[in-house]
Design a protein around this motif. Sequence first.
Motif, PDB file in Angstrom:
ATOM      1  N   THR A 225       0.812  -1.216   0.000  1.00 11.96           N
ATOM      2  CA  THR A 225       0.000   0.000   0.000  1.00 11.96           C
ATOM      3  C   THR A 225       0.843   1.262   0.000  1.00 11.96           C
ATOM      4  O   THR A 225       0.329   2.350  -0.282  1.00 11.96           O
ATOM      5  CB  THR A 225      -0.939   0.032   1.218  1.00 11.96           C
ATOM      6  N   LEU A 226       2.128   1.134   0.318  1.00 13.30           N
ATOM      7  CA  LEU A 226       3.010   2.300   0.300  1.00 13.30           C
ATOM      8  C   LEU A 226       3.328   2.683  -1.138  1.00 13.30           C
ATOM      9  O   LEU A 226       3.445   1.828  -2.024  1.00 13.30           O
ATOM     10  CB  LEU A 226       4.307   2.013   1.048  1.00 13.30           C
ATOM     11  N   ASP A 227       3.501   3.963  -1.366  1.00 14.57           N
ATOM     12  CA  ASP A 227       3.946   4.406  -2.690  1.00 14.57           C
ATOM     13  C   ASP A 227       5.383   3.954  -2.913  1.00 14.57           C
ATOM     14  O   ASP A 227       6.172   3.829  -1.965  1.00 14.57           O
ATOM     15  CB  ASP A 227       3.850   5.938  -2.790  1.00 14.57           C
ATOM     16  N   VAL A 228       5.719   3.707  -4.166  1.00 15.81           N
ATOM     17  CA  VAL A 228       7.069   3.236  -4.474  1.00 15.81           C
ATOM     18  C   VAL A 228       8.126   4.225  -3.986  1.00 15.81           C
ATOM     19  O   VAL A 228       9.223   3.822  -3.575  1.00 15.81           O
ATOM     20  CB  VAL A 228       7.224   2.975  -5.989  1.00 15.81           C
ATOM     21  N   THR A 229       7.818   5.499  -3.977  1.00 15.59           N
ATOM     22  CA  THR A 229       8.789   6.481  -3.503  1.00 15.59           C
ATOM     23  C   THR A 229       9.074   6.310  -2.014  1.00 15.59           C
ATOM     24  O   THR A 229      10.145   6.700  -1.528  1.00 15.59           O
ATOM     25  CB  THR A 229       8.287   7.910  -3.775  1.00 15.59           C
ATOM     26  N   GLU A 230       8.136   5.729  -1.272  1.00 12.75           N
ATOM     27  CA  GLU A 230       8.371   5.408   0.133  1.00 12.75           C
ATOM     28  C   GLU A 230       9.132   4.088   0.265  1.00 12.75           C
ATOM     29  O   GLU A 230      10.037   3.953   1.102  1.00 12.75           O
ATOM     30  CB  GLU A 230       7.045   5.307   0.881  1.00 12.75           C
ATOM     31  N   ARG A 231       8.784   3.111  -0.555  1.00 13.14           N
ATOM     32  CA  ARG A 231       9.422   1.797  -0.441  1.00 13.14           C
ATOM     33  C   ARG A 231      10.917   1.851  -0.740  1.00 13.14           C
ATOM     34  O   ARG A 231      11.707   1.107  -0.153  1.00 13.14           O
ATOM     35  CB  ARG A 231       8.727   0.799  -1.378  1.00 13.14           C
TER      36      ARG A 231
ATOM     37  N   PRO B 161      10.803   4.157  -9.341  1.00 16.10           N
ATOM     38  CA  PRO B 161       9.581   4.921  -9.625  1.00 16.10           C
ATOM     39  C   PRO B 161       9.312   5.063 -11.123  1.00 16.10           C
ATOM     40  O   PRO B 161       8.157   4.977 -11.550  1.00 16.10           O
ATOM     41  CB  PRO B 161       9.871   6.284  -8.974  1.00 16.10           C
TER      42      PRO B 161
ATOM     43  N   ASP C 139       1.223  -3.831 -10.396  1.00 10.98           N
ATOM     44  CA  ASP C 139       0.937  -4.161  -8.996  1.00 10.98           C
ATOM     45  C   ASP C 139       1.801  -5.336  -8.553  1.00 10.98           C
ATOM     46  O   ASP C 139       2.073  -6.244  -9.343  1.00 10.98           O
ATOM     47  CB  ASP C 139      -0.534  -4.545  -8.829  1.00 10.98           C
TER      48      ASP C 139
ATOM     49  N   ASP D  92       2.838   4.302 -14.142  1.00 10.34           N
ATOM     50  CA  ASP D  92       1.715   3.954 -15.010  1.00 10.34           C
ATOM     51  C   ASP D  92       2.042   4.347 -16.443  1.00 10.34           C
ATOM     52  O   ASP D  92       2.639   5.398 -16.703  1.00 10.34           O
ATOM     53  CB  ASP D  92       0.450   4.698 -14.568  1.00 10.34           C
TER      54      ASP D  92
END
Length: 591
Positions: free
Chosen positions: A40-46, A98, A118, A103
């Motif tokens: 559920t985290l955005d890729v920029t957070e992961r 990212p 996903d 998308d």
Amino acid sequence: MILSVDPASGVELARFTPHSPAEVDAALDAAAGAQARWRTLDVTERVGLLRELARVLRAGKEKYARLITAEMGKPLAEAEAEIEKCAVTCEHYAEHAPAYLADRPVVSNASESKVVYDPLGVVLAVMPWNYPFWQFFRFAAPALAAGNGTILKHAGTVPQCALAIAEVLRDAGAPAGLCATLLVEADAVAGLIADDRIAAVTFTGSTQVGTIIAAQAGAALKKQVLELGGSDPFVVLADADVPAAAATAVRARFVNGGQSCVNAKRFIVEDAVADEFVEAFTTAVAALRIGHPGSPGTDLGPLARENLRATLHDQVERSVAAGAKLLLGGEVVDGPGFFYPPTVLDHVTPGMAAFDEETFGPVAAITRVTDVTEAIALANRTEFGLGAALWTRDLGRAAHLVRELDAGAVFVNGLVASDARLPFGGIKKSGYGRELGAEGIQEFVNTKTVWTGPAAPPAGFPASVLRPAALPAHNRGGGASTVPLVTRAIGARVFLNGTTAFEGGAGIPLHTHNCPESVVILDGEAIAEIDGVEHRLSRWDTTYVDAGTPHRFRNASATEPMRILWTYASVEATRTIVETGVTTRVDAESR
């Protein structure tokens, strides 16, 4: 019992009790739960985790390198380089994930379509001993960035490295449970693959085991990436820079003790330069220093296991018996540990073990050929297809020849190696799927198509006529505002539009369209008949007409001109005249 053994001495370093079924079950549960939150985290957070992994790896480089050397036997300098490569790869995906996962919009008729990526879930990684850190992190960095979790089942000979990897992940702040390391025997893998909490499998190792993994994953209908064996050709053509080729060939064959799927194993050399190449290559190989992998200056350590040495020596003896000429090595080293000398075989031909089989250790097989046609044919005469090297000064010819080589990667005038920026993997019995690069991060994702058609008019939206005051203006600052008459009325991307001019009193017949239409009055006044109801329209008034609704327009003035702007929610709009039933395609010239 899982044993850690020093290949340089044969002495046991440690032993571990395998995880129990209950511990395995708990780890799978924890991984599934953690991954459900991680995705559920955005890729920029992961990717923040990847930057921390790089930091932790570098901070512990010496400690982890010594552990690799102790359990696997590669020289310490090579082990340190392995840790650094893991850190570089984590940084690469921290920077580029990212963009790799962004998308991808796709223009489609009457729709707002896109492709999204996903995560699949928890991925089982069954990893080998030859690069105990690198093999895991080259998979894990992109997999984690994509939102997956990981379960590591490492090779049984490197349990301390497996536990150290768990330590790195923990110290870098990986969410609890997201990345688990399981110390289990090989016979536990089938159950892990079949478990519903495992979404996919990645395996690096022998072709023989790869076929078993593939069958098990296939039976469970689970995605898999397999990086298997290799018998990489190193092709030296007559116009090559022979000294450079020979120097590179030594590293290509003997790095990591020759224990890599992507090591060059078959040296295919044109007759015109064969003697020169063999002399330079053999001289350089003879200078390699074999010794304890922890000692400074050691070029070649032991093989990882005694059975690997026995298999390799058998391949050498069978090749010599079949007619290969032994130039160097070929004898088992006396003393403790699993050492084998750097060995060179000349005049190796198809049908000999050193040509037909994967030689996993410090043995080089040289095959002489008459011309480039024979060179390419013999390079491809293998069940494997991982990497290949081609040496020639004619880069124009090389551009054509690389397309003829059956391999997942071809390096021209260079050393075949993996690189985080480039996809890595093989064909034929070297496996399938790709690691690294953009392709690697997209292996363990659901490539999902999202198709969004025209939205219905919002609640309370007028059925036909829309006045400018009925839509809110968007304040753009500086005293400017925008009223989205056309796009709001259509409810979709503007795909096809044009203008139609009406002379005084002129009109068009009653008709329908196969898609929604919006019409804006640009000049003059119009009478619009929509589904049997007439509306008088002034400049900037807008009509919205659903697909299939009968309608027509005419100029309200008998003398003054009138002009409209029409927009369709499809690039393949059609018009059907109600009276005749004739359907024609609409374009900017036909209205």
